[in-house]
Design an enzyme around this catalytic site. Structure first.
Site, PDB file in Angstrom:
ATOM      1  N   HIS A 177       0.689  -1.203  -0.035  1.00 51.67           N
ATOM      2  CA  HIS A 177       0.045  -0.030   0.215  1.00 51.67           C
ATOM      3  C   HIS A 177       0.716   1.208  -0.060  1.00 51.67           C
ATOM      4  CE1 HIS A 177      -3.426  -2.622   0.365  1.00 51.67           C
ATOM      5  NE2 HIS A 177      -3.367  -2.872   1.630  1.00 51.67           N
TER       6      HIS A 177
HETATM    7 ZN   LIG Z   1      -3.943  -7.498   3.129  1.00 48.62          ZN
END
Ligand SMILES: [Zn+2]
Length: 299
Positions: free
Chosen positions: A116
């Protein structure tokens, strides 16, 4: 084949924090029971390596603790010198696992999969993007000509997709729960959204169908495989409904494809938020055990 651990560099967390930090030491202990001679302490990625994928100011601020409060909050982990060190080791472990993969066919990071993290912003428990750094480093060093990020964590690999978008030699694939974090997606080269409650048969059929086309399109000589434990039905964040047996079968499909095509594979653990945490550890342990049984013996 080498396996890299980062559990000697824990990050301090407040009591009750939902990040399952204790899984890493539990996993290393479980893996030591059958692969102690393959375990190594992860090296730390250098700031220069991190800057292959990240903005130099972001790298400096994430390492010295001068990130703004808003940026720190998006990461979801409180800054400490230990977090900075841990984040460097986690990327270093994926780089080292890729080097092992290119030498011996396979390498493992018992952490990593911090997909992320964007170029200038962390997020979702991810400070630096180990997958993007490793892809860009191996391409730059000429160790790989084409890299495939094969992301089967239940959350979309938004950071990896965004950072590697400008690199035509890297292909990003992510198969994930449609309604999961991150809510602002970054389109990868190939994304598959799965509905809530997707079970074993549907999941494995989608994967089995995708893999031949994926390897044809991506034509990798290095695969970075995010073997997230969070598609598991007992996961608190996953929204899917896979059994442990199906997760093991998923791993087998990916690893056997690499073996058959003689493509190097570096495996990272990525997410896992089951309650009890032992289920997450057991899923990761099986991933590593399978890698050892398929790839060990070549070195
Ligand atoms: Zn995850």
């Amino acid at each position: 084949m080498r396996i890299y651990r980062t559990d000697a560099f824990p990050m301090p967390l407040p009591p009750g924090h939902r990040f399952p930090a204790e899984k890493y030491a539990m996993l290393a202990q479980a893996v030591a029971a059958f692969a102690a001679d393959r375990l190594d302490v992860a090296p730390a990625a250098t700031p220069q390596e991190l800057m292959l994928a990240h903005d130099p100011d972001y790298v400096r601020q994430a390492l010295d603790g001068s990130l703004s409060a808003a940026r720190q909050k998006a990461i979801g982990l409180p800054w400490s010198p230990e977090l900075a060190e841990r984040s460097r080791r986690s990327v270093g472990a994926t780089i080292a696992a890729a080097r092992s993969a290119l030498l011996y066919g396979c390498g493992v990071n018992l952490a990593g999969g911090t997909h992320h993290a964007l170029r200038d912003q962390g997020g979702g428990f991810c400070v630096f993007n180990d997958i993007a750094v490793t892809a860009l480093l191996t391409l730059r060093e000429g160790l790989a000509r084409r890299v495939l990020a094969l992301d089967l964590d239940v959350h979309q690999g938004n950071g990896t997709a965004a950072i590697l978008r400008a690199e035509p030699r890297a292909f990003t694939f992510s198969m994930h729960g449609a309604r999961n974090y991150p809510f602002e997606r970054e389109a990868g080269d190939w994304d598959i959204d799965l509905p809530d409650g997707t079970g074993d048969a549907d999941y494995l059929a989608r994967l089995d169908e995708a893999l031949p086309a994926l390897f044809q399109r991506a034509a990798p000589d290095l695969v970075l495989y995010l073997a997230g434990a969070d598609p598991y039905r007992g996961d608190r964040l996953g929204r899917l409904a896979l059994s442990r047996a199906a997760l093991a079968e998923r791993d087998r499909l990916v690893m056997e494809t690499c073996l058959r095509r003689q493509t190097a594979i570096a495996i990272v653990m990525a997410g896992g938020y089951a309650q009890p945490i032992d289920d997450t550890v057991a899923i990761h342990t099986e991933t590593v055990r399978l890698a050892c049984s398929l790839f060990a013996g070549d070195d």
